[in-house]
Design an enzyme around this catalytic site. Structure first.
Site, PDB file in Angstrom:
ATOM      1  N   LYS A 180       0.855  -1.191   0.000  1.00 45.93           N
ATOM      2  CA  LYS A 180       0.000   0.000   0.000  1.00 45.93           C
ATOM      3  C   LYS A 180       0.888   1.238   0.000  1.00 45.93           C
ATOM      4  CE  LYS A 180      -3.365   2.638   2.675  1.00 45.93           C
ATOM      5  NZ  LYS A 180      -2.527   3.862   2.551  1.00 45.93           N
ATOM      6  N   GLU A 255       9.983   1.246  10.487  1.00 42.69           N
ATOM      7  CA  GLU A 255      11.064   2.234  10.324  1.00 42.69           C
ATOM      8  C   GLU A 255      10.391   3.587  10.368  1.00 42.69           C
ATOM      9  OE1 GLU A 255      13.025   5.068   9.098  1.00 42.69           O
ATOM     10  OE2 GLU A 255      13.087   4.213   7.078  1.00 42.69           O
ATOM     11  N   CYS A 289      14.122  10.933   6.497  1.00 43.28           N
ATOM     12  CA  CYS A 289      14.102  10.630   7.934  1.00 43.28           C
ATOM     13  C   CYS A 289      15.499  10.618   8.552  1.00 43.28           C
ATOM     14  CB  CYS A 289      13.405   9.287   8.182  1.00 43.28           C
ATOM     15  SG  CYS A 289      14.141   7.913   7.296  1.00 43.28           S
ATOM     16  N   GLU A 390      10.306  16.007  14.828  1.00 46.57           N
ATOM     17  CA  GLU A 390      10.793  15.814  13.475  1.00 46.57           C
ATOM     18  C   GLU A 390      10.320  16.966  12.586  1.00 46.57           C
ATOM     19  OE1 GLU A 390      11.452  12.138  10.409  1.00 46.57           O
ATOM     20  OE2 GLU A 390       9.564  12.174  11.522  1.00 46.57           O
TER      21      GLU A 390
END
Length: 487
Positions: A180, A255, A289, A390
């Site tokens: 997906k 992750e 990331c 983040e």
């Protein structure tokens, strides 16, 4: 497989070797981050579509898992070759739907093919263990076997590479898969369906579906057919998947987000650090990331680093991602741009100083699309949101430190533990970093960029499991122990 309607391309899901629209007939629009024009539509699948894909995978599992691993590897090698053959076409779709520069998109296609090819070439090296028994005339055999139906969920920043990073090891080790892609950047991944068909991947072994996380996504994670979920994305989404999968104790590999510290000590090579910081922080418009997201620079070299870094960043060109000279393209969508702007504004309100950027660019080329200038902030503190949460964008918050100990303490003072950067010539400090930096991936005296034979994994809220290399392939295998008595 795509269709065109009114100038907009429509890509279908790929289930059991067939190209399908959603059961409901609903679609999702995919717009260009550069000018906000709708370029594509894809099916808005729901729970029914998810079940169809899972059932197709389940039906294909036994035959695929029973094939010799080397045969699976040969088919996947053909798949990787087809990805390379369609390099320019796939790269252009990536630019259009995601906004990354064309050069980076070409690199993503190359890496995607490698993510398929590396495990395919390792098919003959899958191995278990034979152990001595405490009983006479007996062997203990530990086999590594596929989990079965595996669900792969990819993030929007590198949709093709992150999908292929999962497809390669999952299929090589004998699992079947339902992938997906993210709803915001699904098109390049859906384009793989036709290539999978051409490569000879059997029907049902590899399926691509699109739809919402609360409908299709939840069904994929919670359905009893699913044996393993591997996901790359944000930490909140990963936590929700972990909770949902816990109901059936489904295996999960995550992750997740990062907040990479960039440490430059007094003996570090300033020029090398600046070069690495410019590349690593601004790649993919900062939407990576493992990007350095907070800078801890030793007092002795702080002024030199700041001057050189500011000069280098100020030369980066923002603009059309298809233009060869462009360094930074648009953000992926309006929401991400708004979040970035709010984070910078809060930092300034809390006392940070804007050295460069700090706003959306002005002028005709930027009236449409989702743009933000490369930004450098100084006088930051470790309590600011910009240093703790983040930040998926081209923002560099910088702090002074007076010692390695201070830098270590500040770097580890984070909920995240994905990547870290260290610049020093002192091998003693490097060895300390191995023991003391609480991150799964550490770049010493170099920019970011993991390799296929390595292992990409996060600590703390940055994830569980990991990807790449032999350790990554092990995450797609579970153990089965046989006690064979031949007396």
């Amino acid at each position: 497989m795509k269709e065109a309607s009114g100038g907009i391309d429509h890509y279908r899901m790929f289930i059991n070797g067939e190209f399908k629209d959603s059961v409901s007939g609903e679609t999702i629009e995919v717009a260009s981050p550069t000018n906000e024009d709708v370029l594509y539509t894809v099916p808005k699948g729901n729970k029914e579509d998810a079940v169809l894909a899972l059932q197709a995978a389940q039906a294909a599992q036994y035959a695929w898992g029973a094939r010799p691993a080397v045969e699976r590897g040969e088919i996947l090698a053909k798949f990787a070759a087809l990805i390379r053959e369609n390099r320019e076409r796939l790269a252009k779709i990536l630019v259009l739907e995601m906004g990354k520069t064309y050069g980076l998109a070409l690199g993503e296609v190359d890496v995607s093919a490698d993510f398929i090819n590396f495990p395919a070439q390792a098919a003959r090296r899958l191995e278990g263990d034979i152990l001595p028994s405490d009983l006479p005339n007996e062997h203990i055999l530990i086999h590594k076997v596929p989990y079965g139906v595996t669900v792969g969920i990819a993030a929007w920043n590198f949709p093709l590479a992150l999908s292929c990073r999962k497809i390669g090891p999952a299929l090589t080790t004998g699992n079947v898969m339902v992938v997906k892609p993210p709803s915001v950047t699904p098109v390049t991944v859906l384009a793989l369906g036709e290539l999978a068909q051409q490569a000879g991947i059997p029907n049902g072994v590899l399926n691509f579906v699109t739809g919402g996380g609360s409908t299709m996504g939840e069904e994929l994670v919670t359905n009893k057919i699913t044996r393993l979920v591997t996901m790359t994305g944000s930490t909140p989404t990963g936590q929700e998947i972990f909770r949902k999968a816990a109901e059936r104790l489904t295996a999960v590999r995550l992750e997740l987000g990062g907040k990479a510290p960039f440490i430059l000590l007094d003996d570090g090579d300033v020029d090398k650090a600046v070069e690495a910081a410019v590349v690593s922080r601004h790649l993919n418009s900062g939407q990576v990331c493992t990007c350095p997201e907070r800078f801890y620079i030793h007092d002795a070299v702080y002024d030199e680093f700041l001057e050189k870094y500011t000069a280098a960043v100020s030369k980066l060109k923002i603009g059309d991602p298809m233009d060869e000279g462009t360094d930074i393209g648009p953000k992926v969508n309006a929401y991400e741009t708004d979040q970035l702007e709010k984070t910078v504004n809060r930092a300034v309100e809390a006392g940070a100083k804007v050295v460069l950027g700090g706003k959306r660019p002005e002028g005709e080329p930027f009236k449409k699309g989702h743009w933000y200038e490369p930004t450098i902030l100084t006088e930051c503190t470790n309590e600011m949101d910009v240093m703790r949460d983040e930040v998926f964008g081209v923002v560099s918050p910088i702090m002074r430190v007076s010692s390695y100990e201070e830098a270590l303490e500040l770097a580890n003072d984070s909920d995240y533990g994905l990547a870290a950067f260290l610049f020093t010539k002192d091998m003693r400090q490097i060895q300390r970093a191995v023991l003391e930096l609480e991150f799964g991936e550490i770049y010493v005296n170099r920019p970011m960029g993991e390799q296929r034979q390595g292992f990409h994994n996060g600590h703390k809220l940055s994830g569980t499991g990991g990807e790449d290399g032999k350790h990554g392939m092990d995450n797609y295998l579970e153990k089965k122990t046989l006690y064979v008595n031949f007396s």
